[in-house]
Scaffold this motif. Structure first.
Motif, PDB file in Angstrom:
ATOM      1  N   MET A 146       0.846  -1.187   0.000  1.00 20.76           N
ATOM      2  CA  MET A 146       0.000   0.000   0.000  1.00 20.76           C
ATOM      3  C   MET A 146       0.884   1.240   0.000  1.00 20.76           C
ATOM      4  N   ARG A 147       0.391   2.317  -0.592  1.00 27.77           N
ATOM      5  CA  ARG A 147       1.139   3.551  -0.701  1.00 27.77           C
ATOM      6  C   ARG A 147       0.404   4.673   0.029  1.00 27.77           C
ATOM      7  N   HIS A 169      -4.035   4.776  -4.724  1.00 30.72           N
ATOM      8  CA  HIS A 169      -4.470   3.505  -5.327  1.00 30.72           C
ATOM      9  C   HIS A 169      -4.989   3.774  -6.729  1.00 30.72           C
ATOM     10  N   ALA A 227      -4.309   7.661   1.055  1.00 30.93           N
ATOM     11  CA  ALA A 227      -3.856   6.393   0.493  1.00 30.93           C
ATOM     12  C   ALA A 227      -3.877   6.536  -1.024  1.00 30.93           C
ATOM     13  N   GLU A 267       5.151  -4.541   0.391  1.00 32.25           N
ATOM     14  CA  GLU A 267       5.191  -4.325  -1.056  1.00 32.25           C
ATOM     15  C   GLU A 267       6.624  -4.326  -1.604  1.00 32.25           C
ATOM     16  N   THR A 292       4.536   0.518   1.798  1.00 31.10           N
ATOM     17  CA  THR A 292       4.575  -0.373   2.949  1.00 31.10           C
ATOM     18  C   THR A 292       5.531  -1.534   2.708  1.00 31.10           C
ATOM     19  N   LYS A 294      -6.239  -0.172   4.661  1.00 32.82           N
ATOM     20  CA  LYS A 294      -6.505  -1.186   3.641  1.00 32.82           C
ATOM     21  C   LYS A 294      -7.959  -1.622   3.664  1.00 32.82           C
ATOM     22  N   LEU A 323     -10.216   1.205   2.337  1.00 34.27           N
ATOM     23  CA  LEU A 323     -10.067   1.339   0.890  1.00 34.27           C
ATOM     24  C   LEU A 323     -10.822   0.225   0.180  1.00 34.27           C
TER      25      LEU A 323
END
Length: 282
Positions: free
Chosen positions: A1-2, A18, A16, A192, A189, A46, A49
């Motif tokens: 996740m970014r 995505h 976040a 990833e 994260t 997460k 989202l």
């Protein structure tokens, strides 16, 4: 996740990232900081989202801040790449060389960097930044370190070499000048990143490539560094570790001019994005 933080200095919105969009996290967290990581905010983000409960926010023309709020501390590792040690005429140390950087030096990845008054040797250093996600004290082995890493980001450990090496023998004052740690643009994260010891790092000054290295050349890997630090200090959620720089800094290039007002530094790390800063006179 970014993750990222968007908006004016002091009023950044945690988001976040995505599929090319940014989603507002304020319904689950006030900011991306130590409290966010300690409360397992990554998992909450997460879930939100995936549930579609986070509103999208505009990004065009919006300032990008550092992807985490001001850390409790920034711990840095010196002489941690074999090629960098060679270019500076230093011997690789038997243990990590540790110094601290003022946490207030952290700024956004596209913010200006101030050249200190009286500075003649402001230098660049692209580094892999590690964000701590859980308290770490006296870890039993480097294998335990992965569990306390929240994620990774591009970090620019700007340095004033005369302040660092020629005026009193302490590194901290050459590393802690205002704006001396641009960070981001995003936090990726840890889950990833398949291998933090297999990332390319690059830096350009005014369009000329100056650094092109790999974290594979670290003398002490990320997990070793975190384990080592935990023997001497308590690492807290939201703390940052700058893990060292590869060869190509101005200090290691004979006749290479140091940074001056108007210079532009661009830097990137595989998978972590690209940053750009303009140097201005303080």
């Amino acid at each position: 996740m970014r993750f990222a933080r968007l908006g004016p200095v002091g009023s950044e919105i945690p988001v976040a990232l995505h599929n090319g969009e940014a989603f507002d996290l304020r319904s689950i967290a006030a900011d991306i900081n130590g409290a966010f990581f300690a409360a397992d905010g990554v998992a909450a983000a997460k879930a939100a989202l995936a549930a579609g409960t986070l509103p999208a926010v505009a990004t065009e023309g919006v300032r990008v801040g550092a992807p985490i709020a001001r850390p409790g501390k920034i711990v840095c590792v010196g002489l941690n790449y074999s090629d960098h040690a060679e270019e500076t005429g230093a011997t690789l140390p038997d243990e990590p060389v540790i110094f601290m950087k003022d946490p207030s030096t952290m700024v956004g990845p596209f913010d200006d960097v101030f050249i200190p008054r009286t500075s003649e040797k402001t230098d660049w250093e692209v580094e892999l930044g590690v964000v701590i996600g859980a308290t770490a004290r006296y870890l039993e082995s480097p294998d335990d370190a992965a569990a306390v890493i929240a994620g990774y980001a591009v970090s620019h450990d700007v340095s004033e070499r005369a302040f660092q090496l020629e005026r009193g023998g302490t590194w901290d004052k050459g590393k802690s000048c205002e704006t001396f740690n641009p960070f981001g643009p995003e936090l990726l994260t840890a889950d990833e990143v398949a291998d933090p010891q297999a990332l390319g790092l690059r830096l350009w000054v005014n369009g000329v490539e100056r650094q092109n290295g790999t974290t594979a050349n670290m003398a002490f890997g990320v997990n070793h560094i975190i384990w080592y630090l935990s023997q001497f200090m308590v690492l807290q959620p939201g703390d940052v570790i700058n893990t060292g720089t590869p060869a190509g800094v101005a200090m290691g290039i004979e006749g290479q001019p140091y940074l001056r007002a108007g210079d532009v530094v661009e830097l990137e790390i595989d998978g972590l994005g690209r940053a750009r800063q303009t140097l201005v006179q303080a």
